[in-house]
Enzyme design. Sequence first.
Site, PDB file in Angstrom:
ATOM      1  N   TYR A  18      53.033   0.192 -82.867  1.00 21.15           N
ATOM      2  CA  TYR A  18      52.805   1.618 -82.642  1.00 21.15           C
ATOM      3  C   TYR A  18      52.494   1.922 -81.177  1.00 21.15           C
ATOM      4  CZ  TYR A  18      52.562   1.565 -87.705  1.00 21.15           C
ATOM      5  OH  TYR A  18      52.844   1.386 -89.022  1.00 21.15           O
ATOM      6  N   TYR A 144      48.470   4.290 -97.246  1.00 19.10           N
ATOM      7  CA  TYR A 144      49.313   3.474 -96.378  1.00 19.10           C
ATOM      8  C   TYR A 144      49.632   2.187 -97.135  1.00 19.10           C
ATOM      9  CZ  TYR A 144      50.764   0.262 -92.726  1.00 19.10           C
ATOM     10  OH  TYR A 144      51.477  -0.663 -91.988  1.00 19.10           O
ATOM     11  N   ASP A 243      47.374  -1.907-104.572  1.00 23.48           N
ATOM     12  CA  ASP A 243      47.566  -2.508-103.250  1.00 23.48           C
ATOM     13  C   ASP A 243      46.189  -2.884-102.712  1.00 23.48           C
ATOM     14  OD1 ASP A 243      47.898  -3.092-100.595  1.00 23.48           O
ATOM     15  OD2 ASP A 243      49.146  -1.355-100.124  1.00 23.48           O
ATOM     16  N   LYS A 272      46.541 -10.417 -96.105  1.00 29.16           N
ATOM     17  CA  LYS A 272      45.523 -10.431 -95.058  1.00 29.16           C
ATOM     18  C   LYS A 272      44.544 -11.594 -95.197  1.00 29.16           C
ATOM     19  CE  LYS A 272      45.778  -5.562 -93.686  1.00 29.16           C
ATOM     20  NZ  LYS A 272      46.390  -5.787 -92.369  1.00 29.16           N
TER      21      LYS A 272
END
Length: 424
Positions: A18, A144, A243, A272
């Site tokens: 980004y 997200y 998620d 993660k």
Amino acid sequence: MDPSEIAAIDAAHIWHPYAEPGQFTYPVASASGVRLTLSDGTELIDAMSSWWSAVHGHSNPRLVAAAKEQIDRMSHVMFGGLTHEPAALLTRRLLELTGDAFSQVFYSDSGSVAVEVAMKMALQYARGCGHPERTRFLTWRSGYHGDTFATMSVCDPVGGMHAMWGPALAQQIFAPAPPVMGARPSEREAYLEQFALLIDASVAAVIIEPVVQGAGGMRFHDPQLVAGVRDLCAAAGIPLIADEIATGFGRSGRLFTTLGNGVVPDILCVGKALTGGFMSLAATLATEEIARGMQPAALMHGPTFMANPLACAVAAESLAIIAEGGWERQVKGVEAELVRGLEPLRGAPGVADVRVLGAIGVVEMARDVPMRAATEAAMAEGVWIRPFGRLIYTMPPYICTADEVAQICRGIAAAVRVSGEEIS
């Protein structure tokens, strides 16, 4: 390589997440425990756990030993038609940690791909149930789920990071953002009634980040809301995809925000912290009902580095550390120190909200944060953070001491002061 040469090559040729090429970066020479050492010798506490993953700290000796042992045996082998001990061991530990709620595991390279796989599972399940017309997904705003195309389609289409891709993405169904943690029961009930109205004949599954919405805004909501969504999915005969890539393995103070609150999703995505931040690996877990109901029965996906033995060996050891249970005491300690250090910032110039849950601390500003100024203010206090949008936040390694968390809070306070000055 000289640090200036690293910086020059980076600025000229390397994209960062980004960010336009050439934006400010800081070369890292090494990482150990909770600290990063920059090329100029500066030491910084990694208050981000390197994007929420290095929960046991960097260069954890047990993870390093697991990697060294495995790399001498086999670093990689294709998973098509072959299998190996690290995958089997990791699978057993994953199923045990999730209370044997799931029967099948699919390994992939990243969290985004784990969610893509979950969405494929749901679509194949719809086909197997005789409902090929079920091709869309229902989610809520401020979410997200990743940067690949299917996952972008279930991220917030307006306030999220992927709004520019709207016309190119599959058109999904979005409920309003869920009411925040502490909402009155009547608010939750009204929200769930509204959510239920959006489950139509085209919906293949519901996908949410349970309890903690991550990069879509670092918003927290009540577990009862997740339980309500679970009930709606059961009533409609569609899967619930959870998620938990950001929250899995203790980040919120529960081992999983679903299972730890009595909610069993049909499909669970983790990543993660799965390898303790050592390397990239993710997993998608499905219940026996989902696995048996899919058509075709083979999941139509196959990453080259699926179930990479090296990553699986490290992940198995990371989960062994989690299974020993020390994380719970560690996260409670981090939470207490975050409350102590961040709560005084409530009411500071430019601050809109302060919230803490488990090893997550968030200061939300009234307007967007000046990223470089805020980052470097925290660095001056010996702390590495990565603000985004209006958020200055931390997800520190679980192993942080009380003094280290206090230092993190001082770094955030410095970033808040700089941001407040610019906002005012």
